[in-house]
Design a protein around this motif. Structure first.
Motif, PDB file in Angstrom:
ATOM      1  N   GLY A  48     -10.159  -5.824   9.749  1.00  0.00           N
ATOM      2  CA  GLY A  48     -11.281  -5.345   8.946  1.00  0.00           C
ATOM      3  C   GLY A  48     -10.900  -4.765   7.599  1.00  0.00           C
ATOM      4  O   GLY A  48     -11.734  -4.141   6.947  1.00  0.00           O
ATOM      5  N   GLY A  49      -9.636  -4.926   7.196  1.00  0.00           N
ATOM      6  CA  GLY A  49      -9.218  -4.405   5.902  1.00  0.00           C
ATOM      7  C   GLY A  49      -8.566  -3.037   5.973  1.00  0.00           C
ATOM      8  O   GLY A  49      -8.132  -2.500   4.949  1.00  0.00           O
ATOM      9  N   ASP A  50      -8.493  -2.441   7.168  1.00  0.00           N
ATOM     10  CA  ASP A  50      -7.841  -1.146   7.311  1.00  0.00           C
ATOM     11  C   ASP A  50      -6.324  -1.307   7.287  1.00  0.00           C
ATOM     12  O   ASP A  50      -5.791  -2.390   7.563  1.00  0.00           O
ATOM     13  CB  ASP A  50      -8.273  -0.469   8.610  1.00  0.00           C
ATOM     14  N   VAL A  51      -5.631  -0.218   6.975  1.00  0.00           N
ATOM     15  CA  VAL A  51      -4.182  -0.257   6.904  1.00  0.00           C
ATOM     16  C   VAL A  51      -3.596   0.940   7.648  1.00  0.00           C
ATOM     17  O   VAL A  51      -4.290   1.917   7.936  1.00  0.00           O
ATOM     18  CB  VAL A  51      -3.681  -0.237   5.436  1.00  0.00           C
ATOM     19  N   GLY A 101      -7.954   9.084   6.650  1.00  0.00           N
ATOM     20  CA  GLY A 101      -8.145   8.722   5.255  1.00  0.00           C
ATOM     21  C   GLY A 101      -7.003   7.878   4.726  1.00  0.00           C
ATOM     22  O   GLY A 101      -6.718   7.877   3.524  1.00  0.00           O
ATOM     23  N   THR A 102      -6.363   7.121   5.623  1.00  0.00           N
ATOM     24  CA  THR A 102      -5.221   6.301   5.225  1.00  0.00           C
ATOM     25  C   THR A 102      -5.570   5.322   4.109  1.00  0.00           C
ATOM     26  O   THR A 102      -4.795   5.135   3.163  1.00  0.00           O
ATOM     27  CB  THR A 102      -4.680   5.515   6.431  1.00  0.00           C
ATOM     28  N   ASN A 103      -6.742   4.707   4.208  1.00  0.00           N
ATOM     29  CA  ASN A 103      -7.125   3.733   3.170  1.00  0.00           C
ATOM     30  C   ASN A 103      -7.276   4.408   1.809  1.00  0.00           C
ATOM     31  O   ASN A 103      -6.995   3.801   0.777  1.00  0.00           O
ATOM     32  CB  ASN A 103      -8.426   3.030   3.563  1.00  0.00           C
ATOM     33  N   ASN A 104      -7.714   5.658   1.803  1.00  0.00           N
ATOM     34  CA  ASN A 104      -7.795   6.395   0.540  1.00  0.00           C
ATOM     35  C   ASN A 104      -6.405   6.623  -0.045  1.00  0.00           C
ATOM     36  O   ASN A 104      -6.165   6.427  -1.237  1.00  0.00           O
ATOM     37  CB  ASN A 104      -8.494   7.742   0.763  1.00  0.00           C
ATOM     38  N   VAL A 105      -5.473   7.066   0.805  1.00  0.00           N
ATOM     39  CA  VAL A 105      -4.109   7.305   0.354  1.00  0.00           C
ATOM     40  C   VAL A 105      -3.489   6.021  -0.191  1.00  0.00           C
ATOM     41  O   VAL A 105      -2.779   6.029  -1.205  1.00  0.00           O
ATOM     42  CB  VAL A 105      -3.257   7.871   1.512  1.00  0.00           C
ATOM     43  N   ALA A 106      -3.783   4.904   0.458  1.00  0.00           N
ATOM     44  CA  ALA A 106      -3.199   3.631   0.057  1.00  0.00           C
ATOM     45  C   ALA A 106      -3.626   3.202  -1.346  1.00  0.00           C
ATOM     46  O   ALA A 106      -2.902   2.457  -2.017  1.00  0.00           O
ATOM     47  CB  ALA A 106      -3.570   2.549   1.066  1.00  0.00           C
TER      48      ALA A 106
END
Length: 294
Positions: A48-51, A101-106
């Motif tokens: 889904g686009g998550d990392v 909030g991993t996607n934010n950090v990325a």
């Protein structure tokens, strides 16, 4: 709303457990702060686009080591490593989100948090949220209220901020399994956006929960939310005075053994709750299903 039902006698001192959880969350936050500007070692998580990044696993390893040292018999459910079984017959369960909030950090956006919750069976009894960006920590014990960064009792303001009585600011959260073409999610968001001044989608639910507990925002609506980060934030906001209901308006019972379809929620200031439920109940049904018409 703060629980009026005290937790049953537990095989753990919750004051001591709070200290362990706060120390672990803040140590993980220090690790994240020190390394967030460097290489992240990002890899896909699902389709889904998550990392997930090396920061997630490093922070999680740190937290798990501290929890295992303090409570070797407790079960642990962690965002990245999954379930670690405890001693048979032991009913205490930790939920760990090392980097919400991993996607934010990325993408270089500094909106993320560390969250831990302790549950007695399926019931959350302790929640801790640490914001590494601000260096602030919030915590709550069921029936004992919530504490803010200054260690003082955290209480939701009695009144909305100026200009927000009729134009609230809300946050939206949804689980990783929700697809971009989910008609229910689209219908809920669209209907709610018509009722508010702003609808925030932070991709870090724990940050939104602290904002609600402080009165910075007026409500949160969750659709098929993730269970790992939900108990810590929901307990914090409830103990600060927020009201929680299911999307169909029925009483909300937060249990980690419930399916995602029963975990959808509306959380808000008491004076705003009914107004939001007028919107969500047109879409949500008591059987956990939804009806959407276009």
């Amino acid at each position: 709303m703060r629980s009026t039902t005290p937790s049953p006698a537990l095989p753990v001192d919750l004051a001591a457990a709070r200290r362990v959880a706060v120390d672990a969350a803040e140590a993980a936050g220090a690790l994240l702060t020190a390394r967030v500007g460097g290489p992240l070692g990002t890899r896909p998580k699902g389709t889904g686009g998550d990392v997930v990044t090396e920061l997630d696993t490093a922070a999680e390893d740190l937290i798990l080591a501290r929890l295992r040292a303090a409570y070797p018999g407790h079960r642990i459910i962690a965002e990245e490593s999954g379930v670690t079984d405890g001693v048979p017959g032991q009913d205490m369960v930790w939920l760990v989100d090392p980097l919400d909030g991993t996607n934010n950090v990325a993408i270089g956006m500094p909106v993320y948090a560390v969250g831990l919750a302790l549950c007695a069976g399926a019931e959350p009894v302790l929640g801790v949220v640490h914001d590494p960006v601000s260096g602030q920590t919030w915590s709550a014990v069921r029936g004992k209220g919530a504490l803010g960064p200054g260690k003082g009792l955290l209480t939701l303001p009695d009144h909305p901020r100026p200009g927000r009585a009729k134009n609230p600011v809300l946050a939206w959260t949804q689980g990783h399994q929700v697809k971009s073409d989910d008609l229910v999610a689209f219908a809920l968001r669209t209907a709610l956006e018509k009722q508010c001044a702003r609808m925030l989608q932070l991709w870090a639910p724990l940050v939104a929960w602290t904002m609600l507990a402080r009165g910075d925002i007026d409500g949160i609506v969750g659709y098929l939310p993730e269970i790992v980060d939900l108990p810590a934030g929901a307990l914090l906001a409830a103990e600060a005075g927020a009201e929680l209901r299911r999307l169909d308006g029925s009483p909300y019972e937060l249990g980690i053994d419930r399916p995602a379809s029963e975990l959808g929620f509306v959380a808000a200031r008491p004076d705003l709750l009914d107004r939001l439920l007028e919107t969500t109940t047109t879409i949500a049904r008591p059987d956990g299903r939804f009806h959407v018409a276009f």
